[in-house]
Write a protein that holds these residues in place. Structure first.
Motif, PDB file in Angstrom:
ATOM      1  N   ALA A 142       1.010  -1.009  -0.144  1.00 32.39           N
ATOM      2  CA  ALA A 142      -0.119   0.301   0.511  1.00 32.39           C
ATOM      3  C   ALA A 142       0.528   1.212   0.127  1.00 32.39           C
ATOM      4  O   ALA A 142       0.441   2.460  -0.234  1.00 32.39           O
ATOM      5  CB  ALA A 142      -1.332  -0.076   1.525  1.00 32.39           C
ATOM      6  N   THR A 143       1.315   1.400   0.635  1.00 34.27           N
ATOM      7  CA  THR A 143       2.496   2.307   0.657  1.00 34.27           C
ATOM      8  C   THR A 143       3.606   2.589  -0.381  1.00 34.27           C
ATOM      9  O   THR A 143       3.485   3.811  -1.421  1.00 34.27           O
ATOM     10  CB  THR A 143       3.908   2.072   2.239  1.00 34.27           C
ATOM     11  OG1 THR A 143       3.448   1.913   3.328  1.00 34.27           O
ATOM     12  CG2 THR A 143       4.473   3.454   1.993  1.00 34.27           C
ATOM     13  N   LEU A 144       3.862   1.372  -1.268  1.00 37.70           N
ATOM     14  CA  LEU A 144       4.474   1.546  -2.299  1.00 37.70           C
ATOM     15  C   LEU A 144       3.874   1.825  -3.208  1.00 37.70           C
ATOM     16  O   LEU A 144       4.286   2.867  -4.294  1.00 37.70           O
ATOM     17  CB  LEU A 144       4.884   0.315  -3.318  1.00 37.70           C
ATOM     18  CG  LEU A 144       6.336  -0.204  -2.226  1.00 37.70           C
ATOM     19  CD1 LEU A 144       6.633  -2.025  -2.466  1.00 37.70           C
ATOM     20  CD2 LEU A 144       7.363   0.425  -2.487  1.00 37.70           C
ATOM     21  N   ALA A 145       2.872   1.991  -3.510  1.00 34.47           N
ATOM     22  CA  ALA A 145       1.299   2.363  -4.388  1.00 34.47           C
ATOM     23  C   ALA A 145       1.328   3.431  -4.016  1.00 34.47           C
ATOM     24  O   ALA A 145       0.965   4.922  -5.376  1.00 34.47           O
ATOM     25  CB  ALA A 145       0.093   1.639  -4.177  1.00 34.47           C
ATOM     26  N   ALA A 146       0.790   4.229  -2.689  1.00 38.93           N
ATOM     27  CA  ALA A 146       1.240   5.525  -2.514  1.00 38.93           C
ATOM     28  C   ALA A 146       1.847   6.888  -3.139  1.00 38.93           C
ATOM     29  O   ALA A 146       1.886   7.746  -3.593  1.00 38.93           O
ATOM     30  CB  ALA A 146       0.903   5.780  -0.792  1.00 38.93           C
ATOM     31  N   LYS A 147       2.911   6.022  -3.172  1.00 38.07           N
ATOM     32  CA  LYS A 147       4.849   6.647  -3.022  1.00 38.07           C
ATOM     33  C   LYS A 147       4.224   7.126  -4.666  1.00 38.07           C
ATOM     34  O   LYS A 147       4.846   7.704  -5.666  1.00 38.07           O
ATOM     35  CB  LYS A 147       5.773   5.960  -2.482  1.00 38.07           C
ATOM     36  CG  LYS A 147       5.879   5.961  -1.347  1.00 38.07           C
ATOM     37  CD  LYS A 147       7.300   5.584  -0.880  1.00 38.07           C
ATOM     38  CE  LYS A 147       7.474   5.806   0.521  1.00 38.07           C
ATOM     39  NZ  LYS A 147       8.925   4.689   0.800  1.00 38.07           N
ATOM     40  N   LEU A 148       4.166   6.108  -5.934  1.00 37.41           N
ATOM     41  CA  LEU A 148       3.960   5.842  -7.330  1.00 37.41           C
ATOM     42  C   LEU A 148       3.075   7.339  -7.233  1.00 37.41           C
ATOM     43  O   LEU A 148       3.316   7.392  -8.544  1.00 37.41           O
ATOM     44  CB  LEU A 148       3.571   4.478  -7.460  1.00 37.41           C
ATOM     45  CG  LEU A 148       3.182   4.461  -8.960  1.00 37.41           C
ATOM     46  CD1 LEU A 148       4.585   4.354  -9.889  1.00 37.41           C
ATOM     47  CD2 LEU A 148       3.074   3.142  -9.380  1.00 37.41           C
ATOM     48  N   ILE A 149       1.470   7.065  -6.443  1.00 38.00           N
ATOM     49  CA  ILE A 149       0.588   8.108  -6.613  1.00 38.00           C
ATOM     50  C   ILE A 149       1.299   9.239  -6.980  1.00 38.00           C
ATOM     51  O   ILE A 149       0.859  10.060  -7.651  1.00 38.00           O
ATOM     52  CB  ILE A 149      -0.729   7.103  -6.326  1.00 38.00           C
ATOM     53  CG1 ILE A 149      -0.520   5.918  -6.698  1.00 38.00           C
ATOM     54  CG2 ILE A 149      -1.903   7.793  -6.844  1.00 38.00           C
ATOM     55  CD1 ILE A 149      -2.066   5.535  -6.409  1.00 38.00           C
ATOM     56  N   ASP A 150       1.923   9.316  -5.436  1.00 39.94           N
ATOM     57  CA  ASP A 150       2.270  10.847  -5.302  1.00 39.94           C
ATOM     58  C   ASP A 150       3.396  11.318  -6.417  1.00 39.94           C
ATOM     59  O   ASP A 150       3.816  12.189  -7.128  1.00 39.94           O
ATOM     60  CB  ASP A 150       3.035  10.657  -3.887  1.00 39.94           C
ATOM     61  CG  ASP A 150       3.556  11.695  -3.596  1.00 39.94           C
ATOM     62  OD1 ASP A 150       2.952  12.868  -3.391  1.00 39.94           O
ATOM     63  OD2 ASP A 150       4.819  11.983  -2.874  1.00 39.94           O
ATOM     64  N   LEU A 151       4.488  10.488  -7.335  1.00 39.58           N
ATOM     65  CA  LEU A 151       4.697  10.748  -8.173  1.00 39.58           C
ATOM     66  C   LEU A 151       4.537  11.126  -9.291  1.00 39.58           C
ATOM     67  O   LEU A 151       5.187  11.957  -9.576  1.00 39.58           O
ATOM     68  CB  LEU A 151       5.903   9.642  -8.486  1.00 39.58           C
ATOM     69  CG  LEU A 151       7.399  10.025  -8.431  1.00 39.58           C
ATOM     70  CD1 LEU A 151       8.309  10.851  -8.728  1.00 39.58           C
ATOM     71  CD2 LEU A 151       8.496   8.343  -8.475  1.00 39.58           C
ATOM     72  N   LEU A 152       3.409   9.825 -10.031  1.00 39.30           N
ATOM     73  CA  LEU A 152       2.848  10.809 -10.728  1.00 39.30           C
ATOM     74  C   LEU A 152       2.512  12.255 -10.823  1.00 39.30           C
ATOM     75  O   LEU A 152       2.057  12.901 -11.634  1.00 39.30           O
ATOM     76  CB  LEU A 152       1.987   9.406 -11.107  1.00 39.30           C
ATOM     77  CG  LEU A 152       2.232   8.100 -11.624  1.00 39.30           C
ATOM     78  CD1 LEU A 152       1.411   7.038 -12.393  1.00 39.30           C
ATOM     79  CD2 LEU A 152       2.552   8.755 -13.507  1.00 39.30           C
ATOM     80  N   HIS A 153       1.649  12.579  -9.782  1.00 41.48           N
ATOM     81  CA  HIS A 153       1.180  13.144  -9.519  1.00 41.48           C
ATOM     82  C   HIS A 153       1.900  14.638  -9.355  1.00 41.48           C
ATOM     83  O   HIS A 153       1.057  15.744  -9.585  1.00 41.48           O
ATOM     84  CB  HIS A 153       0.039  13.599  -7.756  1.00 41.48           C
ATOM     85  CG  HIS A 153      -1.139  13.085  -7.916  1.00 41.48           C
ATOM     86  ND1 HIS A 153      -2.148  12.920  -6.837  1.00 41.48           N
ATOM     87  CD2 HIS A 153      -1.578  11.743  -9.135  1.00 41.48           C
ATOM     88  CE1 HIS A 153      -2.698  11.830  -7.255  1.00 41.48           C
ATOM     89  NE2 HIS A 153      -2.672  11.825  -8.860  1.00 41.48           N
TER      90      HIS A 153
END
Length: 522
Positions: A142-153
């Motif tokens: 879940a943390t890796l997914a949130a980091k990836l989405i934060d990076l895209l944003h």
């Protein structure tokens, strides 16, 4: 839509494809390309609709630019388009890297992609042998997914159709995540490649009619985190997620709080960065953001906004009218000196807030003008090589003449601060002033005028034109822009960029407003 060829385009007739496709979806067919490049080709079906070739070209260009550490990490976690495929003057699809083998698992006796859905249900006979992470592994995914989405944003990309089908995870430690369907991404505020797809039960109830945006992604990220950590495929914000046992207490508290906040209107939902902070167990202070207005067109007097529980007030930012760029050599009308400012320890106060001169007695409340009606002497454009100075306040304008009717008082509408003034008056900007190692060489007035100059048009201008307006050389203006990036690119967010070999400056106005004018912390 007119066709514009791109230097990276590949002709459909030149592709050597396997006879059988790897996958079929609602918009296209994915087939392996024969050869050493390890690529797959996604060909759009006729029923998918008209392809926005310009949006697809922007995705391709992003993947081929000089890659820093962040962008390289982003591309390593996404099936990013690397070339458009064309047939004559028509875009038929695109090429992308094949999904790494780490994200395959044995499901139903065959190797298949390990989608997020295998974390949301109890294992059945078809995938009972698939690795199932413990609660620590689920938290890591879940943390890796949130980091990836934060990076895209951070790089200005909106995902749109974020769901359990287009996010993969590596079945085993060390855990990794990988995103599919990246042609569905679009620039914040721009049109997508195709009409946006939607996954049932992963919809945003408050999605605007214009389509998904950053707030839609934030809602769907809440769905992802809540469902992975509770192994419940249908839980939604507003319900209490039955989190699996074993999570740290501070994570449980933070997840429940953010999950509940995600049910709010657009502009109030926790960002991906907040989710990362919560999932890694950092201490945080959560403050609900006010809802974002549906439109920013100023149609009359707007009262100052006072946020409950704070001593700060804010006023709407005013952008110059399209096509009316302010001259960089002439500063815009600054904010009033009447507004009182209480310094925050460790923060450098902005130069546009100056105290009332002691020699001037306070005016009676009934006669005191609106805080935005008095103007200090404008601060001149300060060359980059000279230290900035703060000028003294000019006398207040004379009081208006008495009206014919004592019961009616007509006040002129208050002057609104420009977008640039609003940015340099923000607390985030004050923090950046303190932290940016090279930002101190840029004068606040120059920063405000550059923001207003770029936001008045398309957000882009040539370095040569900006240098001409500043009365400086192009080389020195490039150095100025690099220093400005240190001030405005919060946490490496690409708010302002140098492009085309340092010949063009581009400002992402929407990200600028999100970073500096939507405050998440007091």
């Amino acid at each position: 839509m007119a066709f514009h060829p791109h230097s990276l385009d590949r002709q459909r007739a030149t592709l050597a494809l396997e006879s059988e496709p790897l996958d079929k979806g609602g918009q296209g067919v994915v087939t392996r390309v024969l050869g050493p490049e390890n690529l797959v080709y996604k060909e759009y079906m006729p029923q998918a609709g008209q392809v926005n070739g310009t949006a697809l070209a922007e995705l391709v260009e992003f993947g081929h630019r000089e890659t820093g550490g962040e962008r390289g990490a982003l591309l390593a976690q996404c099936a990013w388009p690397i070339a458009r495929v064309v047939n004559g003057d028509r875009v038929t699809g695109f090429l992308m890297p094949h999904v790494p083998k780490n994200f395959y698992g044995t499901i139903g006796g065959k190797p298949k992609l390990v989608e997020l859905q295998y974390l949301l249900y109890e294992p059945n006979w078809a995938w009972q042998d698939l690795h199932q992470p413990d609660i620590t592994g689920r938290l890591e995914i879940a943390t890796l997914a949130a980091k990836l989405i934060d990076l895209l944003h951070t790089h200005g990309w909106v995902i749109g159709d974020l769901s359990f089908r287009n996010l993969l995870w590596r079945p085993g430690a060390p855990y990794e995540v990988f995103m599919l369907d990246c042609d569905g991404l679009r620039r914040h505020g721009a049109e997508p490649v195709l009409r946006q797809a939607h996954t049932p039960d992963w919809n945003d109830p408050h999605q605007p009619s214009s389509g998904p945006d950053l707030d839609t992604d934030r809602y769907k990220l809440a769905l992802l985190v809540g469902r992975v950590l509770s192994r419940t495929p249908s839980v939604r914000p507003g319900e209490e997620p039955a989190l699996l046992p074993g999570l740290p207490d501070q994570v449980v508290t933070a997840v429940r709080e953010l999950f509940n906040r995600a049910q709010g209107q657009r502009g109030t939902r926790p960002s991906a960065a907040e989710w990362v902070q919560a999932l890694v167990g950092r201490k945080r202070i959560a403050v609900a953001r006010p809802p974002r207005p549906l439109q920013s067109v100023f149609t009359g007097y707007v009262a100052p906004i006072h946020r409950p529980g704070t001593d700060r007030s804010s006023v709407p930012a005013r952008r110059p009218a399209p096509g009316s760029r302010p001259a960089l050599s002439q500063p815009p009308t600054p904010l009033s000196t009447e507004r009182q400012w209480t310094p925050v320890p460790g923060r450098r106060p902005s130069a546009i807030f100056t105290p009332r001169p002691k020699s001037q007695p306070p005016m009676p409340r009934s006669a005191e003008p609106h805080p935005l009606q008095s103007h200090p002497t404008p601060m001149p454009l300060t060359p980059r090589s000279q230290p900035s100075t703060t000028t003294a306040s000019a006398p207040l304008p004379p009081a208006p003449a008495p009206q014919s009717s004592p019961s009616v008082v007509h006040l002129p509408p208050p002057a609104l601060p420009t977008l640039g003034q609003q940015v340099i008056a923000s607390e985030t900007y004050a923090d950046q002033r303190r932290l940016a190692p090279r930002g101190g060489v840029v004068d606040d007035g120059v920063v405000a005028r550059l923001i207003d100059h770029l936001s008045a048009g398309t957000g882009r201008d040539s370095v040569a034109n900006i240098a001409l307006r500043l009365g400086d050389t192009a080389d020195r203006t490039v150095l100025l822009m690099r220093a400005l990036k240190n001030l405005l690119n919060v946490d490496q967010t690409e708010v302002i960029m140098l492009k085309d070999g340092d010949r063009t400056v581009e400002l992402n106005v929407q990200l600028l407003e999100e970073q500096f004018l939507e405050e998440d912390e007091p």
